[in-house]
Design a protein around this motif. Structure first.
Motif, PDB file in Angstrom:
ATOM      1  N   THR A  71      -5.178   0.610 -10.828  1.00 41.45           N
ATOM      2  CA  THR A  71      -4.090   1.600 -11.059  1.00 41.45           C
ATOM      3  C   THR A  71      -3.690   2.180  -9.604  1.00 41.45           C
ATOM      4  O   THR A  71      -4.506   2.389  -8.652  1.00 41.45           O
ATOM      5  N   VAL A  72      -2.520   2.378  -9.384  1.00 42.23           N
ATOM      6  CA  VAL A  72      -2.014   2.973  -8.478  1.00 42.23           C
ATOM      7  C   VAL A  72      -1.306   4.127  -8.721  1.00 42.23           C
ATOM      8  O   VAL A  72      -0.476   4.110  -9.682  1.00 42.23           O
ATOM      9  N   HIS A  73      -1.409   5.494  -8.312  1.00 46.83           N
ATOM     10  CA  HIS A  73      -0.510   6.544  -8.843  1.00 46.83           C
ATOM     11  C   HIS A  73      -0.593   7.666  -7.549  1.00 46.83           C
ATOM     12  O   HIS A  73      -1.294   7.673  -6.732  1.00 46.83           O
ATOM     13  N   VAL A  74       0.415   8.529  -7.884  1.00 46.35           N
ATOM     14  CA  VAL A  74       0.634   9.609  -7.034  1.00 46.35           C
ATOM     15  C   VAL A  74       0.118  10.690  -7.555  1.00 46.35           C
ATOM     16  O   VAL A  74       0.404  11.129  -8.897  1.00 46.35           O
ATOM     17  N   ASP A  75      -0.947  11.465  -6.949  1.00 45.76           N
ATOM     18  CA  ASP A  75      -1.594  12.672  -7.376  1.00 45.76           C
ATOM     19  C   ASP A  75      -1.653  13.714  -6.315  1.00 45.76           C
ATOM     20  O   ASP A  75      -2.293  13.697  -5.190  1.00 45.76           O
ATOM     21  N   TRP A  76      -0.666  14.932  -6.849  1.00 47.17           N
ATOM     22  CA  TRP A  76      -0.670  15.985  -5.613  1.00 47.17           C
ATOM     23  C   TRP A  76      -0.504  15.799  -4.122  1.00 47.17           C
ATOM     24  O   TRP A  76      -1.463  16.121  -3.374  1.00 47.17           O
ATOM     25  N   GLY A  77       0.360  14.733  -3.885  1.00 45.91           N
ATOM     26  CA  GLY A  77       0.564  14.501  -2.382  1.00 45.91           C
ATOM     27  C   GLY A  77      -0.092  13.294  -1.900  1.00 45.91           C
ATOM     28  O   GLY A  77      -0.089  13.078  -0.441  1.00 45.91           O
ATOM     29  N   ASP A  78      -1.039  12.790  -2.750  1.00 41.93           N
ATOM     30  CA  ASP A  78      -1.610  11.514  -2.463  1.00 41.93           C
ATOM     31  C   ASP A  78      -1.237  10.532  -3.203  1.00 41.93           C
ATOM     32  O   ASP A  78      -1.085  10.585  -4.232  1.00 41.93           O
ATOM     33  N   LEU A  79      -1.626   9.207  -2.475  1.00 44.62           N
ATOM     34  CA  LEU A  79      -1.475   8.092  -3.362  1.00 44.62           C
ATOM     35  C   LEU A  79      -2.787   7.758  -3.565  1.00 44.62           C
ATOM     36  O   LEU A  79      -3.801   7.659  -2.747  1.00 44.62           O
ATOM     37  N   VAL A  80      -3.324   7.360  -4.941  1.00 46.17           N
ATOM     38  CA  VAL A  80      -4.633   6.866  -5.447  1.00 46.17           C
ATOM     39  C   VAL A  80      -4.560   5.581  -5.762  1.00 46.17           C
ATOM     40  O   VAL A  80      -3.948   5.368  -6.560  1.00 46.17           O
ATOM     41  N   LEU A  81      -5.663   4.521  -5.131  1.00 44.28           N
ATOM     42  CA  LEU A  81      -5.521   3.604  -5.797  1.00 44.28           C
ATOM     43  C   LEU A  81      -6.984   3.290  -6.632  1.00 44.28           C
ATOM     44  O   LEU A  81      -8.202   3.925  -6.101  1.00 44.28           O
ATOM     45  N   GLU A  82      -7.119   3.011  -7.629  1.00 39.56           N
ATOM     46  CA  GLU A  82      -8.436   2.776  -8.560  1.00 39.56           C
ATOM     47  C   GLU A  82      -8.477   1.034  -8.981  1.00 39.56           C
ATOM     48  O   GLU A  82      -7.686   0.830  -9.377  1.00 39.56           O
ATOM     49  N   VAL A  83      -9.676   0.747  -8.826  1.00 43.73           N
ATOM     50  CA  VAL A  83     -10.081  -0.634  -9.195  1.00 43.73           C
ATOM     51  C   VAL A  83     -11.471  -0.148 -10.306  1.00 43.73           C
ATOM     52  O   VAL A  83     -12.329   0.019  -9.766  1.00 43.73           O
ATOM     53  N   ALA A  84     -11.087  -0.798 -11.527  1.00 42.21           N
ATOM     54  CA  ALA A  84     -12.169  -0.439 -12.602  1.00 42.21           C
ATOM     55  C   ALA A  84     -12.708  -1.744 -12.993  1.00 42.21           C
ATOM     56  O   ALA A  84     -11.902  -2.783 -13.364  1.00 42.21           O
ATOM     57  N   ASP A  85     -14.068  -1.954 -13.136  1.00 47.16           N
ATOM     58  CA  ASP A  85     -14.551  -3.180 -13.915  1.00 47.16           C
ATOM     59  C   ASP A  85     -15.437  -2.648 -14.891  1.00 47.16           C
ATOM     60  O   ASP A  85     -15.862  -1.664 -14.914  1.00 47.16           O
ATOM     61  N   PRO A  86     -15.943  -3.582 -15.950  1.00 46.87           N
ATOM     62  CA  PRO A  86     -16.777  -3.153 -17.000  1.00 46.87           C
ATOM     63  C   PRO A  86     -18.450  -3.135 -16.527  1.00 46.87           C
ATOM     64  O   PRO A  86     -19.209  -3.024 -17.387  1.00 46.87           O
ATOM     65  N   ASP A  87     -18.751  -3.503 -15.374  1.00 49.49           N
ATOM     66  CA  ASP A  87     -20.106  -3.579 -14.885  1.00 49.49           C
ATOM     67  C   ASP A  87     -20.651  -2.325 -14.401  1.00 49.49           C
ATOM     68  O   ASP A  87     -20.703  -2.063 -13.238  1.00 49.49           O
TER      69      ASP A  87
END
Length: 140
Positions: A71-87
């Protein structure tokens, strides 16, 4: 005060199979998303961080036939990169003090150097490793 004001929230979420051959596609999708949003100046850092985080998820997740969610998203003046896995059992750790000629093990050190901050949170059925990049003061 953020330098970017967006009419609607910017978010892109996608999944890839937990296989090394799909890491370049994830990296390319992150770059394309940033270009579409007019944030190409962030692309080199975010692309490299995405490559490292997705590679870690692919390499260390022990759940068979899993998918990695990016997931890439803009949050309050920041760009946030999130990588999730099921472990959920395998939380990331920075490995310091490794020999220079030893391959691997420096991905999180690189993410820490590229991002303003990074971290990990447990999810109900997995974990999410994230990195935050400041948009303030960047042209775009």
């Amino acid at each position: 005060m953020p330098t970017h004001l967006f009419a609607e929230p910017l978010r892109d979420t996608f999944r890839i199979p937990k296989r090394k051959k799909h890491v370049p596609a994830a990296r390319a999708r992150v770059r394309e998303t940033l270009e579409k949003w007019g944030l190409e100046q962030l692309a080199p850092e975010v692309e490299l961080a995405a490559s490292e985080l997705v590679t870690n998820a692919v390499r260390h997740c022990r759940v068979s036939f899993a998918e990695v969610e990016v997931t890439v998203h803009v949050d309050w003046g920041d760009l946030v990169l999130e990588v999730a896995d099921p472990d959920r059992a395998r939380l990331p750790q920075i490995r310091e003090g490794r020999p220079e000629d030893e391959e691997g093990g420096r991905g999180l050190l690189l993410v820490a150097a590229l991002a303003e901050e990074w971290g990990c949170r447990e999810l109900a059925y997995g974990k999410c490793v994230w990195a935050r990049f400041t948009l303030n003061g960047r042209p775009g």
